[in-house]
Design an enzyme around this catalytic site. Structure first.
Site, PDB file in Angstrom:
ATOM      1  N   ARG A  22     -24.535  25.522   7.474  1.00 43.25           N
ATOM      2  CA  ARG A  22     -23.699  26.625   7.973  1.00 43.25           C
ATOM      3  C   ARG A  22     -22.820  26.200   9.143  1.00 43.25           C
ATOM      4  O   ARG A  22     -22.575  26.983  10.059  1.00 43.25           O
ATOM      5  CB  ARG A  22     -24.560  27.828   8.376  1.00 43.25           C
ATOM      6  CG  ARG A  22     -25.368  28.434   7.231  1.00 43.25           C
ATOM      7  CD  ARG A  22     -24.436  29.183   6.298  1.00 43.25           C
ATOM      8  NE  ARG A  22     -25.160  29.951   5.305  1.00 43.25           N
ATOM      9  CZ  ARG A  22     -25.275  31.274   5.329  1.00 43.25           C
ATOM     10  NH1 ARG A  22     -24.743  31.961   6.287  1.00 43.25           N
ATOM     11  NH2 ARG A  22     -25.908  31.896   4.374  1.00 43.25           N
ATOM     12  N   ARG A  26     -19.883  31.654  12.250  1.00 47.12           N
ATOM     13  CA  ARG A  26     -19.656  32.569  13.359  1.00 47.12           C
ATOM     14  C   ARG A  26     -19.952  32.021  14.747  1.00 47.12           C
ATOM     15  O   ARG A  26     -19.517  32.603  15.736  1.00 47.12           O
ATOM     16  CB  ARG A  26     -20.447  33.856  13.134  1.00 47.12           C
ATOM     17  CG  ARG A  26     -19.798  34.757  12.094  1.00 47.12           C
ATOM     18  CD  ARG A  26     -20.687  35.919  11.758  1.00 47.12           C
ATOM     19  NE  ARG A  26     -21.895  35.451  11.076  1.00 47.12           N
ATOM     20  CZ  ARG A  26     -22.921  36.241  10.772  1.00 47.12           C
ATOM     21  NH1 ARG A  26     -22.906  37.503  11.103  1.00 47.12           N
ATOM     22  NH2 ARG A  26     -23.964  35.745  10.123  1.00 47.12           N
ATOM     23  N   ARG A  35     -11.692  34.948  11.173  1.00 45.25           N
ATOM     24  CA  ARG A  35     -12.397  36.056  10.530  1.00 45.25           C
ATOM     25  C   ARG A  35     -11.906  37.416  11.049  1.00 45.25           C
ATOM     26  O   ARG A  35     -12.006  38.421  10.337  1.00 45.25           O
ATOM     27  CB  ARG A  35     -13.873  35.885  10.834  1.00 45.25           C
ATOM     28  CG  ARG A  35     -14.939  36.102   9.891  1.00 45.25           C
ATOM     29  CD  ARG A  35     -14.761  36.487   8.530  1.00 45.25           C
ATOM     30  NE  ARG A  35     -15.854  37.401   8.264  1.00 45.25           N
ATOM     31  CZ  ARG A  35     -15.743  38.696   8.361  1.00 45.25           C
ATOM     32  NH1 ARG A  35     -14.616  39.258   8.651  1.00 45.25           N
ATOM     33  NH2 ARG A  35     -16.786  39.451   8.110  1.00 45.25           N
ATOM     34  N   ASP A  71     -19.471  30.791  -0.650  1.00 46.49           N
ATOM     35  CA  ASP A  71     -20.803  31.391  -0.618  1.00 46.49           C
ATOM     36  C   ASP A  71     -21.492  31.137  -1.946  1.00 46.49           C
ATOM     37  O   ASP A  71     -20.821  30.951  -2.967  1.00 46.49           O
ATOM     38  CB  ASP A  71     -20.722  32.894  -0.343  1.00 46.49           C
ATOM     39  CG  ASP A  71     -22.099  33.457  -0.009  1.00 46.49           C
ATOM     40  OD1 ASP A  71     -22.577  33.214   1.104  1.00 46.49           O
ATOM     41  OD2 ASP A  71     -22.718  34.098  -0.888  1.00 46.49           O
ATOM     42  N   TYR A 146     -31.034  37.457  -5.699  1.00 46.18           N
ATOM     43  CA  TYR A 146     -29.995  38.411  -5.286  1.00 46.18           C
ATOM     44  C   TYR A 146     -29.556  39.288  -6.459  1.00 46.18           C
ATOM     45  O   TYR A 146     -29.290  40.477  -6.290  1.00 46.18           O
ATOM     46  CB  TYR A 146     -28.780  37.677  -4.715  1.00 46.18           C
ATOM     47  CG  TYR A 146     -29.035  37.091  -3.343  1.00 46.18           C
ATOM     48  CD1 TYR A 146     -29.161  37.923  -2.229  1.00 46.18           C
ATOM     49  CD2 TYR A 146     -29.165  35.728  -3.152  1.00 46.18           C
ATOM     50  CE1 TYR A 146     -29.405  37.394  -0.971  1.00 46.18           C
ATOM     51  CE2 TYR A 146     -29.407  35.188  -1.901  1.00 46.18           C
ATOM     52  CZ  TYR A 146     -29.525  36.028  -0.805  1.00 46.18           C
ATOM     53  OH  TYR A 146     -29.771  35.507   0.431  1.00 46.18           O
TER      54      TYR A 146
HETATM   55  O1  1CP Z   1     -20.492  25.837   6.688  1.00 48.13           O
HETATM   56  C1  1CP Z   1     -21.145  26.531   5.890  1.00 48.13           C
HETATM   57  O2  1CP Z   1     -22.247  26.162   5.462  1.00 48.13           O
HETATM   58  C2  1CP Z   1     -20.597  27.867   5.473  1.00 48.13           C
HETATM   59  C3  1CP Z   1     -20.537  28.090   3.995  1.00 48.13           C
HETATM   60  C4  1CP Z   1     -21.669  28.932   3.458  1.00 48.13           C
HETATM   61  C5  1CP Z   1     -22.783  28.486   2.725  1.00 48.13           C
HETATM   62  C6  1CP Z   1     -23.162  27.061   2.414  1.00 48.13           C
HETATM   63  C7  1CP Z   1     -21.753  30.341   3.524  1.00 48.13           C
HETATM   64  C8  1CP Z   1     -20.799  31.213   4.209  1.00 48.13           C
HETATM   65  N1  1CP Z   1     -22.851  30.754   2.784  1.00 48.13           N
HETATM   66  C9  1CP Z   1     -23.498  29.639   2.305  1.00 48.13           C
HETATM   67  C10 1CP Z   1     -24.679  29.587   1.455  1.00 48.13           C
HETATM   68  C11 1CP Z   1     -25.553  30.782   1.346  1.00 48.13           C
HETATM   69  N2  1CP Z   1     -25.195  32.098   1.239  1.00 48.13           N
HETATM   70  C12 1CP Z   1     -26.950  30.690   1.200  1.00 48.13           C
HETATM   71  C13 1CP Z   1     -27.734  29.390   1.127  1.00 48.13           C
HETATM   72  C14 1CP Z   1     -27.980  28.818   2.481  1.00 48.13           C
HETATM   73  C15 1CP Z   1     -29.018  29.535   3.312  1.00 48.13           C
HETATM   74  O3  1CP Z   1     -30.169  29.655   2.884  1.00 48.13           O
HETATM   75  O4  1CP Z   1     -28.653  29.939   4.426  1.00 48.13           O
HETATM   76  C16 1CP Z   1     -27.451  31.990   1.060  1.00 48.13           C
HETATM   77  C17 1CP Z   1     -28.893  32.407   0.910  1.00 48.13           C
HETATM   78  C18 1CP Z   1     -26.321  32.879   1.088  1.00 48.13           C
HETATM   79  C19 1CP Z   1     -26.345  34.355   0.921  1.00 48.13           C
HETATM   80  C20 1CP Z   1     -25.639  35.004   2.047  1.00 48.13           C
HETATM   81  N3  1CP Z   1     -24.284  35.132   2.107  1.00 48.13           N
HETATM   82  C21 1CP Z   1     -26.180  35.485   3.252  1.00 48.13           C
HETATM   83  C22 1CP Z   1     -27.656  35.504   3.611  1.00 48.13           C
HETATM   84  C23 1CP Z   1     -28.252  36.828   3.224  1.00 48.13           C
HETATM   85  C24 1CP Z   1     -29.777  36.822   3.334  1.00 48.13           C
HETATM   86  O5  1CP Z   1     -30.438  37.065   2.295  1.00 48.13           O
HETATM   87  O6  1CP Z   1     -30.306  36.584   4.436  1.00 48.13           O
HETATM   88  C25 1CP Z   1     -25.101  35.933   4.043  1.00 48.13           C
HETATM   89  C26 1CP Z   1     -25.165  36.542   5.408  1.00 48.13           C
HETATM   90  C27 1CP Z   1     -23.914  35.706   3.297  1.00 48.13           C
HETATM   91  C28 1CP Z   1     -22.515  35.933   3.733  1.00 48.13           C
HETATM   92  C29 1CP Z   1     -21.930  34.734   4.349  1.00 48.13           C
HETATM   93  N4  1CP Z   1     -21.817  33.508   3.701  1.00 48.13           N
HETATM   94  C30 1CP Z   1     -21.182  32.611   4.533  1.00 48.13           C
HETATM   95  C31 1CP Z   1     -20.869  33.290   5.756  1.00 48.13           C
HETATM   96  C32 1CP Z   1     -20.140  32.688   6.925  1.00 48.13           C
HETATM   97  C33 1CP Z   1     -21.339  34.611   5.636  1.00 48.13           C
HETATM   98  C34 1CP Z   1     -21.201  35.716   6.653  1.00 48.13           C
HETATM   99  C35 1CP Z   1     -19.984  36.503   6.332  1.00 48.13           C
HETATM  100  C36 1CP Z   1     -19.119  36.815   7.513  1.00 48.13           C
HETATM  101  O7  1CP Z   1     -18.442  35.915   8.078  1.00 48.13           O
HETATM  102  O8  1CP Z   1     -19.106  37.987   7.854  1.00 48.13           O
END
Ligand code: 1CP
Length: 340
Positions: A22, A26, A35, A71, A146
């Protein structure tokens, strides 16, 4: 070749490579600025903006790999699944029936998610220091969680119940997702991704027996479909320490582990042919600079001196992390592991 790609292949390197799960996100002021102007979905669907978010941490830090800003749910949107991010993914119609499973189309990446492939090309053309780019996808079982539950959850109860109540349907859905993610990752590699990562964020919810029955065959199906490509494959198994014996059977190059488990013990189980990635607790970035160095050194000592360690956090970086702590960590890992 790069230090990161060499480490994926368990080859000796001049220092231990590091990237941060990640790393685009943020905790970076420049990401928050981006964003503030566009919502998350637009960010992922606009190649110039997704490339920009990918490149931000590579400009700020001496990272050894980039990861595409996208994502795990993005390709499912491309398959027509309606979802929103609040900020985690919310699926409008969770998948619970055979009719829904049978109606899922195959993923054709060039048609369904061309913006992702264009973002990969843009990052490759603009990456500072020729930093290698990791393409990624969700592992089938994690996507299944999901899709069946419809939203983030601690237990993913409905998804795990579905495995027991409708095992044949579960296998059908997992197989469909496995094939879709194989097509998706292959297209990312063809567009320029130099390594491919599968995120099994929720595999640790399963007992070993259910992991072996459902999650493992599905992800192995994805991996097997990609093995003719010359790209290393990374499998991240969050909370996977109880599953490591089974994970060792996967035909992947690198296994990523969380901080609850020992790198040394996992290397024993995985064997010398696989590299390991991890596993600093994301909370350790809140320590004093001196204590952060102690914590990083403990991870390095645990990894040992044999080739095939990629330094990373044990899970994604927290949004309230101080960006300067990340810079200190990266510099420290590079300096401490520099070999002549
Ligand atoms: O640099 C990076 O890694 C950013 C790219 C990235 C990646 C690799 C994002 C952006 N999401 C992911 C993978 C991701 N998404 C995973 C696997 C990694 C992990 O376990 O953390 C998972 C489970 C998700 C699902 C997801 N999407 C969540 C988690 C929800 C939960 O069940 O806890 C969230 C919050 C998102 C939205 C999301 N994805 C990425 C960002 C920056 C965000 C937040 C959105 C925003 O900016 O408002």
């Amino acid at each position: 070749m790069s230090v990161f790609l060499d480490a994926c292949r368990v080859r000796p390197t001049a220092y231990t490579p590091i990237w941060i799960m990640r790393q685009a996100g943020r905790y970076l002021p420049e990401y928050r600025k981006l964003r503030a102007q566009v919502d998350f979905v637009k960010l992922t669907r606009t190649p110039e903006l997704a490339a920009e978010a990918t490149l931000q941490p590579l400009r700020r830090y001496e990272l050894d790999a980039g990861i595409l800003f996208s994502d795990i749910m993005t390709p499912l949107q491309g398959m027509g699944i309606e979802l929103e991010f609040e900020p985690g993914p919310i699926v409008r119609d969770p998948i619970r029936t055979d009719e829904q499973i049978d109606a899922l189309p195959p993923l054709v990446p060039e048609r369904d998610v061309p913006f992702v492939l264009e973002a990969v090309r843009l990052v490759r053309a603009n990456a500072p220091r020729m930093t290698p780019l990791i393409g990624f996808a969700g592992a089938p079982f994690t996507l299944f969680c999901y899709l069946v539950c419809g939203r983030p959850s601690k237990e993913f109860a409905a998804a795990r119940a579905f495995l027991y109540s409708h095992p044949a349907s579960a296998v059908r859905l997992l197989t469909h997702l496995a094939d879709a993610m194989a097509a998706y990752l292959r297209a990312q590699a063809h567009s320029g991704a130099q390594a491919l990562m599968l995120f099994e964020s929720w595999g640790g919810l399963l007992a070993l027996k259910e992991y072996r029955r459902f999650a493992l065959p599905a992800v192995q199906r994805t991996v097997a479909a990609l093995r003719d490509l010359e790209v290393p494959i990374i499998y991240y198994a969050n909370q996977g320490s109880a599953l490591m014996q089974a994970v060792a059977e996967l035909d992947v190059d690198v296994v990523g582990v969380d901080w609850r488990t020992s790198l040394a013990a996992n290397r024993q189980i995985l064997g010398a042919s696989k590299a390991i990635q991890g596993n600093l607790d994301p909370a350790a970035l809140f320590a004093s600079p001196a204590e952060l160095r102690v914590q990083a050194d403990a991870v390095l000592a645990d990894a040992g001196r044999a080739p095939g360690h990629i330094f990373n956090l044990g899970h994604g970086i927290w949004p309230d992390t101080d960006p300067d702590a990340v810079a200190r960590l990266i510099d420290h890992v590079h300096e401490r592991t520099a070999r002549d």
